[in-house]
Design a protein around this motif. Structure first.
Motif, short mmCIF file in Angstrom:
data_model
loop_
_atom_site.label_atom_id
_atom_site.label_comp_id
_atom_site.label_asym_id
_atom_site.label_seq_id
_atom_site.Cartn_x
_atom_site.Cartn_y
_atom_site.Cartn_z
N UNK A 1 0.82 -1.21 0.00
CA UNK A 1 0.00 0.00 0.00
C UNK A 1 0.86 1.26 0.00
N UNK A 2 2.12 1.14 0.39
CA UNK A 2 3.04 2.26 0.37
C UNK A 2 3.41 2.64 -1.07
N UNK A 3 3.16 1.71 -2.01
CA UNK A 3 3.56 1.94 -3.40
C UNK A 3 2.34 2.03 -4.33
N UNK A 4 1.28 2.68 -3.82
CA UNK A 4 0.09 2.88 -4.63
C UNK A 4 0.38 3.73 -5.86
N UNK A 5 1.32 4.67 -5.73
CA UNK A 5 1.65 5.55 -6.86
C UNK A 5 2.32 4.78 -7.99
N UNK A 6 2.85 3.59 -7.69
CA UNK A 6 3.51 2.76 -8.71
C UNK A 6 2.53 1.75 -9.29
N UNK A 7 1.85 1.00 -8.42
CA UNK A 7 0.97 -0.08 -8.87
C UNK A 7 -0.48 0.33 -9.04
N UNK A 8 -0.89 1.40 -8.38
CA UNK A 8 -2.30 1.75 -8.33
C UNK A 8 -2.91 1.22 -7.04
N UNK A 9 -3.99 1.86 -6.59
CA UNK A 9 -4.58 1.52 -5.29
C UNK A 9 -5.07 0.09 -5.23
N UNK A 10 -5.85 -0.32 -6.25
CA UNK A 10 -6.43 -1.66 -6.21
C UNK A 10 -5.36 -2.74 -6.33
N UNK A 11 -4.42 -2.58 -7.25
CA UNK A 11 -3.37 -3.58 -7.44
C UNK A 11 -2.53 -3.73 -6.17
N UNK A 12 -2.20 -2.60 -5.53
CA UNK A 12 -1.42 -2.64 -4.28
C UNK A 12 -2.18 -3.39 -3.20
N UNK A 13 -3.48 -3.14 -3.13
CA UNK A 13 -4.30 -3.81 -2.12
C UNK A 13 -4.32 -5.32 -2.36
N UNK A 14 -4.53 -5.72 -3.61
CA UNK A 14 -4.64 -7.14 -3.93
C UNK A 14 -3.31 -7.87 -3.72
#
Length: 446
Positions: free
Chosen positions: A161-174
């Motif tokens: 979740x710290x890297x939402x700016x890289x993966x996106x919010x949903x992808x980071x969560x999953x």
């Protein structure tokens, strides 16, 4: 994400340090300020984690070059020294700007990870392999940091979740959830499928909507340039010799003069509303209004609507584990849909009804008014038979097949229409230009 480290002194006079991450520098500084006020801290220093370029050598070996993220130059020197390297130089990167990786790179990372997990390869080894093979600098650095954090035993969900700016919010969560679940491979496969469909949908939507508009816009500019600059040179030449202009030529010249005399007003009428709308669409209400209107676009809107439901169902299927645990999967699936109007209706209507009044999934979805009759019928059937999880997957697959086929036909139809428009415009320009060939100067004495 921006990461800062701060040093402070508390009310007891003890020195403490901490790290803060956020999406922007302003947000980081605000967090540090709030933390200092809440805990009565006196901030002594704030350092940003940035990239340093180093050059070092070991013994008589050839010097090596590399990059390392750290809060200051001394950290890099200390790390190299502990590895028995002789430091030649360490310099801070002046423009440390990392753009978000292309969606294709993220899709490849998730897809390859899923395939290697299916082959029972340890996740640490998978990250090491992908770090070495990843070309995109931003993604490679993010994977390095994630690998290091996971090796320290940090909570996987907090790390991703710290890297939402890289993966996106949903992808980071999953991806964070996958590491904590007992079904890591399945979640990675589902995430890869979701990202592929999202990328395919955006590409198709671009072909169906954006490309035609750009083509028509460029065509309009070309026509205006011809009518406003090139054509008048020829027509005015005839007028200077007192030659009477044919009807179409005379009308086009009048139109050209009108454009030149009122160019500022015309540009203002054309661009001011567009700029205003673009600014409005960047706001939360504007974004919601735009997403709601997208669902009502003739022909294409219906396919966009069904694709959003497909994405919702696919994510819901991945996360749903039983009626007692349905709220969180519904919330995450709504956020993953990528449509703020659809998301808001589910969060503001469906979820409150389920929590406060104990309404079933089908009735709650009916009240929010963003699901098709087919989807509601299938959810109702699944809820009655206790197979709502599999029903969601069936509905996702059904809408995927339908939208892919219909969208392909629509794109072909739009391309034909654009070709017809271009042909008509070119014919009109040709007729206007050819009409000048019929101009006959008056004979002397007539």
């Amino acid at each position: 994400m921006v990461e800062y480290r701060f040093a402070a002194i508390n009310s007891a006079g003890k020195s403490i340090t901490g790290a803060i991450t956020a999406d922007s520098v302003r947000e980081v500084k605000q967090k540090i300020k709030n933390l200092a006020e809440k805990n009565q801290l006196q901030i002594k220093s704030i350092e940003k984690k940035t990239t340093f370029l180093y050059k070092a050598k070991k013994g008589s070996d050839k010097p090596i070059k590399g990059s390392q993220k750290a809060f200051n130059k001394e950290e890099v020197v200390d790390a190299l020294t502990r590895l028995n390297y002789e430091v030649i130089s360490v310099n801070k990167v002046l423009l440390d700007f990392n753009a978000k990786p292309p969606t294709l790179d993220i899709v490849n990372f998730v897809k390859i990870s899923a395939e290697l997990l299916d082959q029972k390869l340890p996740y640490g080894e998978i990250l090491t392999l992908l770090i070495n093979d990843t070309q995109n600098k931003t993604l490679r650095e993010a994977l390095k940091d994630i690998n290091a954090e996971l090796k320290k035993g940090t909570d996987s969900q907090a790390v991703f979740m710290r890297y939402q700016s890289v993966f996106g919010k949903f992808t980071s969560y999953m991806l964070g959830l996958a590491s904590k679940s007992g079904n890591m491979t399945e979640i990675y496969k589902a995430t890869a499928k979701f990202l592929e469909r999202q990328q395919e949908f955006k590409k198709s939507l671009k072909s169906a909507l954006i490309s035609p508009f750009v083509t028509v816009f460029v065509l309009m500019l070309a026509v205006l340039y011809y009518v406003g600059y090139i054509f008048p040179e020829t027509a005015n030449l005839f007028l200077r010799f007192g030659i009477e202009l044919p009807p179409m030529t005379a009308f086009t010249l009048k139109f050209s003069n009108f454009l030149k005399d009122n160019i500022i007003v015309i540009l203002a009428i054309f661009f001011v509303p567009i700029i205003s709308l673009l600014y409005y669409f960047r706001t939360k209400p504007g974004k919601m209004f735009l997403d709601g209107m997208l669902l009502k676009i003739p022909i294409v809107g219906n396919l966009i609507h069904k694709t959003i439901i497909e994405v919702f169902c696919r994510v819901f299927y991945t996360l749903y584990s039983g009626s007692a645990e349905s709220i969180e999967p519904i919330r995450i699936a709504a956020e993953a849909s990528g449509n703020t109007y659809f998301e808001d209706k589910i969060k503001s209507i469906a979820i409150p009804l389920m929590i406060k009044k104990g309404v079933g999934i089908t009735d709650a979805f009916t009240q929010c008014g963003v699901f098709t009759d087919t989807a509601l019928s299938r959810f109702h059937s699944g809820e009655e038979t206790g197979t709502i999880k599999n029903t969601a997957l069936q509905l996702a697959n059904y809408y995927e097949s339908e939208t892919v086929y219909k969208l392909k036909n629509i794109i072909e139809l739009i391309q034909v229409i654009i070709s017809m428009v271009i042909m008509i415009v070119m014919i009109m320009l040709t007729l206007v230009s050819a009409e000048t060939a019929t101009v006959k100067p008056k004979m002397p004495g007539m």
